[in-house]
Structure formats: structure tokens, C-alpha cells
Motif scaffolding. Structure first.
Motif, PDB file in Angstrom:
ATOM      1  N   CYS A  60      -4.794  -5.465  -0.848  1.00 37.88           N
ATOM      2  CA  CYS A  60      -5.622  -5.952   0.092  1.00 37.88           C
ATOM      3  C   CYS A  60      -5.122  -4.036   1.033  1.00 37.88           C
ATOM      4  O   CYS A  60      -6.615  -3.173   1.546  1.00 37.88           O
ATOM      5  CB  CYS A  60      -4.598  -5.912   1.387  1.00 37.88           C
ATOM      6  SG  CYS A  60      -2.532  -5.629   1.535  1.00 37.88           S
ATOM      7  N   GLU A  61      -4.047  -3.329   0.853  1.00 42.86           N
ATOM      8  CA  GLU A  61      -4.106  -1.531   0.886  1.00 42.86           C
ATOM      9  C   GLU A  61      -4.734  -0.873  -0.150  1.00 42.86           C
ATOM     10  O   GLU A  61      -5.609   0.027   0.740  1.00 42.86           O
ATOM     11  CB  GLU A  61      -2.833  -1.508   0.780  1.00 42.86           C
ATOM     12  CG  GLU A  61      -2.256  -1.868   1.717  1.00 42.86           C
ATOM     13  CD  GLU A  61      -0.963  -0.971   1.927  1.00 42.86           C
ATOM     14  OE1 GLU A  61      -0.167  -0.046   1.082  1.00 42.86           O
ATOM     15  OE2 GLU A  61      -0.021  -1.667   2.852  1.00 42.86           O
ATOM     16  N   GLU A  90      -8.173  -2.028  -0.713  1.00 46.58           N
ATOM     17  CA  GLU A  90      -9.562  -2.580   0.001  1.00 46.58           C
ATOM     18  C   GLU A  90     -10.324  -2.219   1.548  1.00 46.58           C
ATOM     19  O   GLU A  90     -11.187  -1.887   1.626  1.00 46.58           O
ATOM     20  CB  GLU A  90      -9.654  -3.924  -0.172  1.00 46.58           C
ATOM     21  CG  GLU A  90      -9.927  -3.945  -1.805  1.00 46.58           C
ATOM     22  CD  GLU A  90      -9.186  -5.545  -1.361  1.00 46.58           C
ATOM     23  OE1 GLU A  90      -8.752  -7.013  -0.292  1.00 46.58           O
ATOM     24  OE2 GLU A  90      -9.051  -6.395  -2.688  1.00 46.58           O
ATOM     25  N   ARG A  91      -9.017  -0.882   1.552  1.00 48.20           N
ATOM     26  CA  ARG A  91      -9.436  -0.743   3.286  1.00 48.20           C
ATOM     27  C   ARG A  91      -9.247   0.598   3.236  1.00 48.20           C
ATOM     28  O   ARG A  91      -8.286   1.289   2.239  1.00 48.20           O
ATOM     29  CB  ARG A  91      -7.563  -1.183   4.095  1.00 48.20           C
ATOM     30  CG  ARG A  91      -7.670  -0.917   5.336  1.00 48.20           C
ATOM     31  CD  ARG A  91      -6.865  -1.954   6.170  1.00 48.20           C
ATOM     32  NE  ARG A  91      -5.849  -1.474   6.196  1.00 48.20           N
ATOM     33  CZ  ARG A  91      -4.175  -1.333   5.455  1.00 48.20           C
ATOM     34  NH1 ARG A  91      -4.080  -2.659   5.857  1.00 48.20           N
ATOM     35  NH2 ARG A  91      -3.602  -0.272   5.539  1.00 48.20           N
ATOM     36  N   SER A 135      -2.776   3.860   4.115  1.00 48.03           N
ATOM     37  CA  SER A 135      -2.249   2.668   4.027  1.00 48.03           C
ATOM     38  C   SER A 135      -0.781   2.503   4.996  1.00 48.03           C
ATOM     39  O   SER A 135       0.587   2.818   4.345  1.00 48.03           O
ATOM     40  CB  SER A 135      -1.681   2.350   2.565  1.00 48.03           C
ATOM     41  OG  SER A 135      -2.688   2.811   2.115  1.00 48.03           O
ATOM     42  N   ASP A 152      -0.547  -2.201   9.501  1.00 47.47           N
ATOM     43  CA  ASP A 152      -1.983  -2.634   9.824  1.00 47.47           C
ATOM     44  C   ASP A 152      -2.186  -3.247   8.745  1.00 47.47           C
ATOM     45  O   ASP A 152      -2.713  -4.591   8.651  1.00 47.47           O
ATOM     46  CB  ASP A 152      -2.753  -1.556   9.215  1.00 47.47           C
ATOM     47  CG  ASP A 152      -3.006  -1.033  10.542  1.00 47.47           C
ATOM     48  OD1 ASP A 152      -2.656  -0.693  11.955  1.00 47.47           O
ATOM     49  OD2 ASP A 152      -3.540   0.772   9.911  1.00 47.47           O
ATOM     50  N   THR A 153      -0.806  -3.180   7.234  1.00 44.95           N
ATOM     51  CA  THR A 153      -0.882  -4.523   6.504  1.00 44.95           C
ATOM     52  C   THR A 153       0.234  -5.377   7.242  1.00 44.95           C
ATOM     53  O   THR A 153      -0.408  -6.679   6.759  1.00 44.95           O
ATOM     54  CB  THR A 153      -0.204  -3.616   5.185  1.00 44.95           C
ATOM     55  OG1 THR A 153      -0.854  -2.042   4.262  1.00 44.95           O
ATOM     56  CG2 THR A 153      -0.112  -5.041   4.248  1.00 44.95           C
ATOM     57  N   LEU A 184      -2.699  -7.578   9.388  1.00 48.63           N
ATOM     58  CA  LEU A 184      -3.515  -8.243   8.066  1.00 48.63           C
ATOM     59  C   LEU A 184      -2.591  -9.320   8.253  1.00 48.63           C
ATOM     60  O   LEU A 184      -3.695 -10.560   7.981  1.00 48.63           O
ATOM     61  CB  LEU A 184      -3.510  -7.569   7.596  1.00 48.63           C
ATOM     62  CG  LEU A 184      -4.785  -8.263   5.736  1.00 48.63           C
ATOM     63  CD1 LEU A 184      -5.967  -7.195   6.879  1.00 48.63           C
ATOM     64  CD2 LEU A 184      -4.274  -7.790   5.142  1.00 48.63           C
TER      65      LEU A 184
END
Ligand code: ATP
Length: 214
Positions: free
Chosen positions: A72-73, A75-76, A80, A84-85, A88
């Protein structure tokens, strides 16, 4: 309960993997998600690209049921931030599911320097894995902050979604990615510091051999 283990993993090694398995079992996790950082905010950018670091994680955990790679990190865009992770993942798993963030004791000592760090404990529990040479250090936290949240056993973490700090007993392995990169740069072997599959992968691609990689 879902465990989250973030890191640069540049490269992943047994100092990540064995303590992660100890924590997985001690905490009774349903799964442990390994989350490679895209642009780690607290350190110089790694020389090996994120996709390769993630691929090494995938290879290293492939045989362990319950261990999952989470990109996920990657793709952002942008830095990071762990907070925020967690937001999510909180959105993904809902408000009630216990989440636990695994950190080594060196990372824990710096936690109050992380972006919006006070929200971390609102979003997840924190399990601290003692690391050789890094005693549990609360000096950077406001007085009483750790004591107010610390629990002496793993069971209370299952009873609420977030907010506890637990020092989870793990195997002490004095291995760091820095040392692995240094050995490779010096043309030395990294066998028995990381899974054999990774030793072969790194060797085949001649990763970390030049100064620009490290
Ligand atoms: P580097 O040497 O490049 O700084 P590292 O080996 O510390 O890397 P990271 O990917 O930065 O690895 O670490 C990710 C997480 O794993 C951090 O929370 C760190 O504290 C923890 N960790 C790393 N190595 C160990 C170890 N030997 N024992 C326990 N925890 C560890």
C-alpha cells in the motif's frame, strides 16, 4: 488481530523475520502484513528501488502462512507516513478490529518524532521488539505516556482496537540491513543473515555491490 510491520527492508533479514514470527505467535495474530516503505521519511532514500525491496520481502515470507506482503505504501505518492498507512488500514478493517504495529526498540525510541505520532496509538496498539544494543527508551515520550499505556501481557490487545503498548519477547539477533549492505559492498558473504533464497537473488542481480546502491 492484524499485525503491521513497516520498514525499509533494504534488504529484509533474519533480524526482521525471526522476531516477526515470535511476535506473530505471541500476539496470536490472524496475519502479519509486511509493509515496505516507499520513501522513508526518517532516513536517506534507499539505493535499491521499492519494487525490488518488496520483491525481496515477498521471497523471504513466501513459505510462512499468515505472513503477507502489503504494497500500500508503494502505491501512494509522496512520503510514507505510518499514520497515513494506519488510517488506510483502519478504513479497510473497520473501527473495531484490533490492529498492532510492530516496531523494533530503536524505532520505538524515535516514535515521538514521527509525523502526527499521537494519532498512532489512537489507530493501533504498538508491540515493541527488543533489539540488541537498543534498550527500551522512553526518554523522547512525554512523562508517563508509556506507563499509562503499557500492558504486561498480550491478551489485553485483543480486547480493544488500539491504544496499548506491549513489549513482546523476541529472539535477539544482532543483524541490520546496514551491515548486510556493508558486507556486500566489501565482497563478503551474507549467508545465514538472511534466507538463502535472498542470498541467491541478491547475488544473481549483484545488488548492493556498488556505492550508489548503498
Ligand atoms: P538499516 O540498517 O538500513 O537501518 P534495519 O536493519 O534497521 O535497516 P529497517 O527496515 O529499517 O531495518 O527496520 C524495520 C523495522 O524492523 C524497524 O522497526 C526496526 O526496529 C526493526 N528491526 C530491524 N532489525 C531488527 C532486529 N535485528 N531485531 C529487532 N527488530 C529489528
Amino acid at each position: 488481530m492484524i499485525g503491521l510491520f513497516g520498514g525499509t527492508f533494504d534488504p529484509i533479514h533474519f533480524g526482521h523475520l525471526r522476531p516477526a514470527l515470535d511476535a506473530f505467535e505471541a500476539l496470536g495474530l490472524d496475519e502479519l502484513r509486511f509493509i515496505p516503505a516507499a520513501v522513508p521519511p526518517h532516513r536517506a532514500a534507499p539505493g535499491i528501488d521499492a519494487a525490488t525491496r518488496a520483491e525481496m520481502v515477498r521471497l523471504a515470507i513466501a513459505d510462512q502462512p499468515g505472513f503477507v506482503l502489503d504494497t500500500c505504501e508503494l502505491e501512494r505518492p509522496g512520503p510514507s507516513w505510518t499514520v497515513d498507512t494506519l488510517r488506510l488500514l483502519r478504513g479497510r478493517y473497520g473501527a473495531d478490529r484490533p490492529l498492532v504495529l510492530l516496531v523494533g526498540s530503536d524505532a520505538f525510541a524515535r516514535l515521538p518524532t514521527w509525523h502526527e505520532w499521537r494519532d498512532l496509538l489512537a489507530l493501533a496498539h504498538v508491540a515493541v521488539m527488543a533489539r540488541p544494543g537498543a534498550p527500551l527508551d522512553e526518554a523522547a515520550f512525554p512523562p508517563g505516556y508509556v506507563a499509562a499505556r503499557r500492558v504486561a501481557a498480550a491478551a489485553p490487545l485483543q480486547e480493544r482496537p488500539a491504544g496499548h503498548i506491549y513489549v513482546v519477547p523476541v529472539t535477539q539477533l544482532d543483524i541490520s540491513a546496514t551491515r548486510i549492505r556493508r558486507l556486500l559492498r566489501a565482497g563478503r558473504s551474507i549467508r545465514y543473515l538472511t534466507p538463502e533464497r535472498l542470498v541467491a537473488y541478491i547475488d544473481r542481480r549483484r545488488l548492493y555491490r556498488s556505492r550508489t546502491d548503498t
